[in-house]
Each structure stands twice: as C-alpha cells, then as structure tokens.
Design an enzyme around this catalytic site. Structure first.
Site, PDB file in Angstrom:
ATOM      1  N   ALA A 289       0.842  -1.209   0.000  1.00  0.00           N
ATOM      2  CA  ALA A 289       0.000   0.000   0.000  1.00  0.00           C
ATOM      3  C   ALA A 289       0.874   1.254   0.000  1.00  0.00           C
ATOM      4  O   ALA A 289       1.887   1.324   0.695  1.00  0.00           O
ATOM      5  CB  ALA A 289      -0.918   0.006   1.225  1.00  0.00           C
ATOM      6  N   LYS A 295       3.675  17.688  -4.003  1.00  0.00           N
ATOM      7  CA  LYS A 295       3.729  19.164  -3.925  1.00  0.00           C
ATOM      8  C   LYS A 295       5.165  19.508  -3.564  1.00  0.00           C
ATOM      9  O   LYS A 295       5.805  18.776  -2.816  1.00  0.00           O
ATOM     10  CB  LYS A 295       2.840  19.702  -2.792  1.00  0.00           C
ATOM     11  CG  LYS A 295       1.403  19.963  -3.128  1.00  0.00           C
ATOM     12  CD  LYS A 295       1.195  21.355  -3.689  1.00  0.00           C
ATOM     13  CE  LYS A 295      -0.267  21.656  -3.937  1.00  0.00           C
ATOM     14  NZ  LYS A 295      -0.798  21.167  -5.191  1.00  0.00           N
ATOM     15  N   ASN A 347      12.928  13.028  -6.151  1.00  0.00           N
ATOM     16  CA  ASN A 347      12.079  13.495  -7.249  1.00  0.00           C
ATOM     17  C   ASN A 347      11.496  14.860  -6.911  1.00  0.00           C
ATOM     18  O   ASN A 347      11.063  15.086  -5.778  1.00  0.00           O
ATOM     19  CB  ASN A 347      10.937  12.499  -7.482  1.00  0.00           C
ATOM     20  CG  ASN A 347      10.698  12.248  -8.944  1.00  0.00           C
ATOM     21  OD1 ASN A 347      11.327  12.868  -9.806  1.00  0.00           O
ATOM     22  ND2 ASN A 347       9.798  11.335  -9.237  1.00  0.00           N
ATOM     23  N   TYR A 353       7.238  11.595  -0.472  1.00  0.00           N
ATOM     24  CA  TYR A 353       7.310  10.238  -1.040  1.00  0.00           C
ATOM     25  C   TYR A 353       8.758   9.730  -1.046  1.00  0.00           C
ATOM     26  O   TYR A 353       9.028   8.583  -0.692  1.00  0.00           O
ATOM     27  CB  TYR A 353       6.751  10.301  -2.463  1.00  0.00           C
ATOM     28  CG  TYR A 353       6.491   8.977  -3.125  1.00  0.00           C
ATOM     29  CD1 TYR A 353       5.440   8.157  -2.725  1.00  0.00           C
ATOM     30  CD2 TYR A 353       7.280   8.550  -4.203  1.00  0.00           C
ATOM     31  CE1 TYR A 353       5.188   6.952  -3.367  1.00  0.00           C
ATOM     32  CE2 TYR A 353       7.031   7.356  -4.850  1.00  0.00           C
ATOM     33  CZ  TYR A 353       5.978   6.555  -4.430  1.00  0.00           C
ATOM     34  OH  TYR A 353       5.732   5.364  -5.071  1.00  0.00           O
ATOM     35  N   LYS A 357       9.980   6.452   0.878  1.00  0.00           N
ATOM     36  CA  LYS A 357      10.492   5.292   0.140  1.00  0.00           C
ATOM     37  C   LYS A 357      11.970   5.023   0.438  1.00  0.00           C
ATOM     38  O   LYS A 357      12.418   3.871   0.347  1.00  0.00           O
ATOM     39  CB  LYS A 357      10.245   5.485  -1.359  1.00  0.00           C
ATOM     40  CG  LYS A 357       8.756   5.523  -1.723  1.00  0.00           C
ATOM     41  CD  LYS A 357       8.037   4.256  -1.276  1.00  0.00           C
ATOM     42  CE  LYS A 357       6.614   4.168  -1.817  1.00  0.00           C
ATOM     43  NZ  LYS A 357       5.927   2.935  -1.392  1.00  0.00           N
TER      44      LYS A 357
HETATM   45  P1  NAP Z   1      -2.296   2.161  -6.484  1.00  0.00           P
HETATM   46  O1  NAP Z   1      -2.833   1.683  -7.799  1.00  0.00           O
HETATM   47  O2  NAP Z   1      -2.708   3.501  -6.012  1.00  0.00           O
HETATM   48  O3  NAP Z   1      -2.615   1.054  -5.391  1.00  0.00           O
HETATM   49  C1  NAP Z   1      -2.254   1.224  -4.037  1.00  0.00           C
HETATM   50  C2  NAP Z   1      -3.355   0.635  -3.177  1.00  0.00           C
HETATM   51  O4  NAP Z   1      -3.029   0.848  -1.785  1.00  0.00           O
HETATM   52  C3  NAP Z   1      -4.674   1.305  -3.426  1.00  0.00           C
HETATM   53  O5  NAP Z   1      -5.710   0.358  -3.468  1.00  0.00           O
HETATM   54  C4  NAP Z   1      -4.785   2.217  -2.239  1.00  0.00           C
HETATM   55  O6  NAP Z   1      -6.067   2.696  -1.936  1.00  0.00           O
HETATM   56  C5  NAP Z   1      -4.194   1.333  -1.150  1.00  0.00           C
HETATM   57  N1  NAP Z   1      -3.971   2.114   0.061  1.00  0.00           N
HETATM   58  C6  NAP Z   1      -3.569   3.413   0.141  1.00  0.00           C
HETATM   59  N2  NAP Z   1      -3.531   3.806   1.423  1.00  0.00           N
HETATM   60  C7  NAP Z   1      -3.914   2.754   2.176  1.00  0.00           C
HETATM   61  C8  NAP Z   1      -4.093   2.566   3.567  1.00  0.00           C
HETATM   62  N3  NAP Z   1      -3.872   3.543   4.442  1.00  0.00           N
HETATM   63  N4  NAP Z   1      -4.507   1.357   4.014  1.00  0.00           N
HETATM   64  C9  NAP Z   1      -4.734   0.354   3.146  1.00  0.00           C
HETATM   65  N5  NAP Z   1      -4.599   0.487   1.803  1.00  0.00           N
HETATM   66  C10 NAP Z   1      -4.184   1.659   1.313  1.00  0.00           C
HETATM   67  O7  NAP Z   1      -0.701   2.148  -6.486  1.00  0.00           O
HETATM   68  P2  NAP Z   1       0.337   1.234  -7.305  1.00  0.00           P
HETATM   69  O8  NAP Z   1       0.837   2.013  -8.441  1.00  0.00           O
HETATM   70  O9  NAP Z   1      -0.202  -0.119  -7.505  1.00  0.00           O
HETATM   71  O10 NAP Z   1       1.537   1.218  -6.232  1.00  0.00           O
HETATM   72  C11 NAP Z   1       1.723   0.158  -5.315  1.00  0.00           C
HETATM   73  C12 NAP Z   1       2.975   0.442  -4.512  1.00  0.00           C
HETATM   74  O11 NAP Z   1       4.087   0.579  -5.397  1.00  0.00           O
HETATM   75  C13 NAP Z   1       2.924   1.741  -3.706  1.00  0.00           C
HETATM   76  O12 NAP Z   1       3.614   1.566  -2.491  1.00  0.00           O
HETATM   77  C14 NAP Z   1       3.676   2.711  -4.600  1.00  0.00           C
HETATM   78  O13 NAP Z   1       4.215   3.772  -3.856  1.00  0.00           O
HETATM   79  C15 NAP Z   1       4.748   1.819  -5.187  1.00  0.00           C
HETATM   80  N6  NAP Z   1       5.309   2.305  -6.458  1.00  0.00           N
HETATM   81  C16 NAP Z   1       4.555   2.377  -7.580  1.00  0.00           C
HETATM   82  C17 NAP Z   1       5.136   2.821  -8.756  1.00  0.00           C
HETATM   83  C18 NAP Z   1       4.382   2.905 -10.046  1.00  0.00           C
HETATM   84  O14 NAP Z   1       4.972   3.298 -11.063  1.00  0.00           O
HETATM   85  N7  NAP Z   1       3.116   2.534 -10.109  1.00  0.00           N
HETATM   86  C19 NAP Z   1       6.482   3.197  -8.770  1.00  0.00           C
HETATM   87  C20 NAP Z   1       7.215   3.111  -7.598  1.00  0.00           C
HETATM   88  C21 NAP Z   1       6.610   2.644  -6.454  1.00  0.00           C
HETATM   89  P3  NAP Z   1      -6.438   4.289  -2.266  1.00  0.00           P
HETATM   90  O15 NAP Z   1      -5.295   4.891  -3.040  1.00  0.00           O
HETATM   91  O16 NAP Z   1      -7.686   4.255  -3.036  1.00  0.00           O
HETATM   92  O17 NAP Z   1      -6.540   4.977  -0.948  1.00  0.00           O
END
Ligand code: NAP
Length: 447
Positions: A289, A295, A347, A353, A357
C-alpha cells in the site's frame, strides 16, 4: 495502459521514422506465460573454475535449463552466464571482455546476461576488492548497450552461499525478470538458516499464507495473483471504500480479505488477530500500500507529508513488529517492502514520497539483520515507472519522459514487480535478504 508509441514504432512507417530520427525504440518484452523457464540455450563461462561456477552448473541442471560451456561461433544463446568471482586484480578483468565480446552478437532478443561475483567486502586484498567492485560498472554499462529487450544483472555470492544461487538464477534468466536490468543482487549477506526444501517447482509457495496490502488494484493485484499462481493461500488488504473490488479479487483466488486502513491505531492488532485466528500465522507479507501527495516542500500541507510517510513505512513497521512480537511470522517467512526509485534518486515535488520510500530501504535493511536468526528474510523492491492508476496522475510530458528514460524505453507492467516478489518469496531464496532490487528497466533516475 497500452503504449501507443511502442505500437507505432513497430509499424513499417513508424520503424522508418524511429530509425532515421534516432528516437527511442521500445522492444516488445517477453513475459513468463508458463512452460520452460528459459526457451533456448544458456552459455556459461568462468574466469577460472570456482565453487560458484560449479553451483551454476548444478542450478541450471536442477532447473532443467539447457546449458553449454563450449561456445560455438554460430549458435544463438538465450542467456550468457559468466562467473567472475575469482578475478582478483585489475589485469584479470580482461577475462570479461574475452568471454563476452565474441558471443554478444549471438544473444537472442530478450536475452539474459548474468555476471557472478564475490562480495567486495569479503575480498582478501585491495586488488581483489577493486576487481569485484569493478563488475558493477561492467554490468551496468553492458546493460545500457545490449538493447533488444535483453537484460544484464550482477549477482554477488557470499562465501559459503554458493548452493543458494538457484532461485536467483532462475529468476534472472527467465522472462520473469523482463523489466529488471542493471541490478546488483547480494546472496548470503545475513546468517540465515538453510534454505527450505524446494517443493513443486510449479507451486513453490504451496502451504504458505501470504498477505498483500493495497491489493485491490495496480501492483498489489498483480502481486496477489502471482503469489496465488505459485501456490500460496492469499489474503488481500485494502481500505474499506475498496472492499467490493478487493473481495471480488480474493474470492476469485479463493483467498481472504481484510478491509481496513493500515494507519489506524488498531490495524496491527486486527491484522495479527486475523492471521492468528484464520491461519495460525503468516509466511509472506508484502507491504505494498502506498499513496502519493505531490507538492513542492514549500507548498506541502503537513498532513500530506506525514500521511505519505506513515502509509509507506510507518504502518508497515508497526504491523510487522506486532506480527513478530506475537510470533506469527513463521520460520521461512518473507517480508517485502515496496520502495521506489524516487526513494533512491529523489524526485521534484516528492519530498514526502522520497522520504517515505528511502525510509523503506533503511527499515528493510536493518530488519533483515534482526529477523535472520528466525529464518525470515526482508527485502525491498524499488519500482520505476510501472503502468498503473498511480502514474496516470503524472502530467503527460513528465509521464512520457518517465516511460522512455530507461534502457527498455518503456514503462514496466505490474506483473514485473509481482514476479520479483515471487522470487523473494520462493523457498529457495532463503539466502536472499537485505536486498533492494529496482524493477525499473534500468531507469536513468537513480542509476
Ligand atoms: P495504487 O494503484 O494507487 O494502489 C495502491 C493501493 O493501496 C490502493 O488500493 C490504495 O487505496 C491502497 N492504500 C492506500 N492507502 C492505504 C491505507 N492507508 N490502508 C490500506 N490500503 C491503502 O498504487 P500502485 O501504483 O499499484 O503502487 C503500489 C505500490 O508501489 C505503492 O507503495 C507505490 O508507492 C509503489 N510504487 C509504484 C510505482 C508505479 O509506477 N506505479 C512506482 C514506484 C513505487 P487508495 O489509493 O484508493 O486509498
């Protein structure tokens, strides 16, 4: 998300334009769809015969990967594996060039190159430390050259951990590592107990119980599917507003669902109670999650700084500590933190963030030492630009730059992160701990 530019670059007119203007040319990457791990032959070589070279031969045989140690001038290779662990001087580094230069043109599309080395920290002389550290520069540079969807990675093997390289070789040589390149993996950093006995290769996680947070969509959904594919009983967790999506997914996978906000004060106890009551414990925990609230710092609301840090690393730490305190993470357990290349390179607009991270990395590396005595590993993944809902919020220009500024000239897919987690979770990966592997196509950010 479809990559329209990639499709364009592969039609006849697009090909012409891309070639003549020198534009990025994103190849179609092969991904694992079942069947043999490597569809082709792997050529192996070594500076001199070492325990690592012997372990490579044994591991390839055990995984039924076709290999040869005798180069041919005409044959095509799907993989090249070179044991450089014995190189102990700057002069000896020429053996890299001697092995690779004659055969690089014979590497097939989406080919795999793996260099094996000895941990520089364990080197017995300055010259050996120099040579082993030099392997990083070699592999990262070659990774930027190979093109055609191929990857190059370096694996440092600690003395005595040679027999533990199997699961890592399988991952790096297969299409499961499609978006992993230019990475340095360390095996045997912590004093872990013996690797679990490898079970059914098609279902290596049979009998294991896995928790994935943020599982209803994006990376989390792909992660929970990959762990289920590998035989684990899966439990997904997400915030209450996403309960219907989460349950639809976990019902499909025959798993369980927990609806809560991981930052809630009672979340650690609730999660611990769930696993105690339903499964008697848990084996794999993926702290996936995460949110962004971008910002620049001068405009950042205090609550958005604190929340981003708490979701990515504060809550995962509290939940893990509760599970450990109650003895619920079983021997052979796996803890995975999700970092980001933003936590490595930083970034613009992401001080919150990037802080969160980078904190994941510090936490996981420290935790890996604490839990080693219990036969538990802790590793992190730092995804780069992965095609999910999260990246749709990035402004178009920056989004397109993020997508192209890597050695694969494209974004990764959620399955690429999921496959790396499945490799960490594999029972054969007991000696893989304290690692931070970027799944970023060798992004220029954080390079
Ligand atoms: P995503 O599509 O936004 O999915 C993240 C999920 O975590 C969402 O369902 C979100 O719900 C849930 N979540 C957020 N806050 C939460 C909480 N307090 N309790 C329980 N669940 C919670 O993100 P993703 O792109 O799949 O990313 C997954 C992970 O990879 C994250 O840690 C992200 O920082 C990391 N990441 C992603 C990328 C990328 O390019 N996509 C790159 C680097 C790192 P809501 O958002 O609806 O609250």
């Amino acid at each position: 998300m479809t990559d329209r530019y990639q499709d364009l670059a592969h039609n006849p007119i697009g090909k012409f334009v891309v070639k003549n203007l020198g534009l990025p040319n994103p190849p179609y990457l092969e991904r694992y769809e079942g069947g043999p791990l490597v569809k082709g032959t792997v050529l192996t070589g070594a500076a001199t015969q070492t325990p690592v070279a012997k372990a490579v031969t044994a591991a390839l045989k055990a995984a039924r990967i076709g290999a040869t140690g005798v180069p041919s001038g005409t044959k095509k290779y799907k993989g090249l594996v070179f044991d450089a662990s014995s190189i102990d001087s700057s002069e000896g580094l020429v053996s890299l060039q001697e092995f690779f230069t004659p055969v690089l043109r014979q590497l097939e599309a989406c080919g795999r190159v793996v260099v094996l080395g000895a941990l520089p920290d364990e080197a017995v002389s300055e010259a050996a430390a120099l040579a082993q550290r030099a392997l990083e520069g070699f592999t990262r540079s070659l990774a930027k050259e190979v093109g055609n969807g191929s990857s190059v990675n370096l694996v440092y093997v600690a003395k005595g951990a040679e027999s533990s390289i199997g699961s890592t070789l399988e991952f790096l040589l297969s299409p499961k590592s499609a978006y992993v390149s230019g990475q340095v993996i360390r095996i045997g950093l912590t004093d872990l107990k013996d690797a679990d006995k490898a079970g059914d290769p098609a279902k290596p996680l049979a009998g294991k119980v896995a928790l994935v947070t943020g599982a209803s969509r994006g990376l989390g959904a792909a992660e929970i599917r990959a762990l289920h594919r590998d035989g684990a009983t899966v439990v997904g967790l997400d915030i209450p507003p996403l309960e219907a999506d989460l349950k639809a997914l976990t019902d499909e996978l025959g798993g369980g669902a927990i609806s809560l906000d991981i930052t809630a004060a009672d979340a650690p106890e609730e999660i611990a109670a769930y696993f105690k009551n339903n499964h008697g414990g848990v084996d794999i925990i993926v702290h996936n999650a995460g949110i962004t609230r971008d910002k620049r710092l001068r405009n950042m609301k205090p609550e958005n700084f604190a929340l981003v840090v708490d979701i990515s690393v504060g809550a995962p730490q509290r939940i893990t500590d509760e599970l450990l305190d109650q003895g619920l993470i079983r021997e052979g357990g796996r803890i995975v933190g999700i970092s980001s290349i933003a936590g490595i390179a930083g970034n613009n607009g992401q001080t919150n963030y990037g802080t969160a991270k980078a904190g994941v990395i510090g936490w996981i590396q420290s935790l890996s030492k604490r839990v080693a005595k219990d036969g538990i590993t802790a590793n992190a993944i730092a995804p780069g630009f992965i095609e999910t809902e999260m990246v749709k919020t990035i402004p178009l220009g920056i989004r397109e730059a993020g997508r192209r500024m890597n050695s694969m000239s494209q974004g990764g897919l959620p399955i690429d992160v999921a496959e790396a987690i499945a490799w960490y979770a594999n029972p054969g990966s007991s000696a893989v701990s304290g690692n931070v592997v970027r799944v970023c196509g060798q992004s220029l950010l954080g390079a």
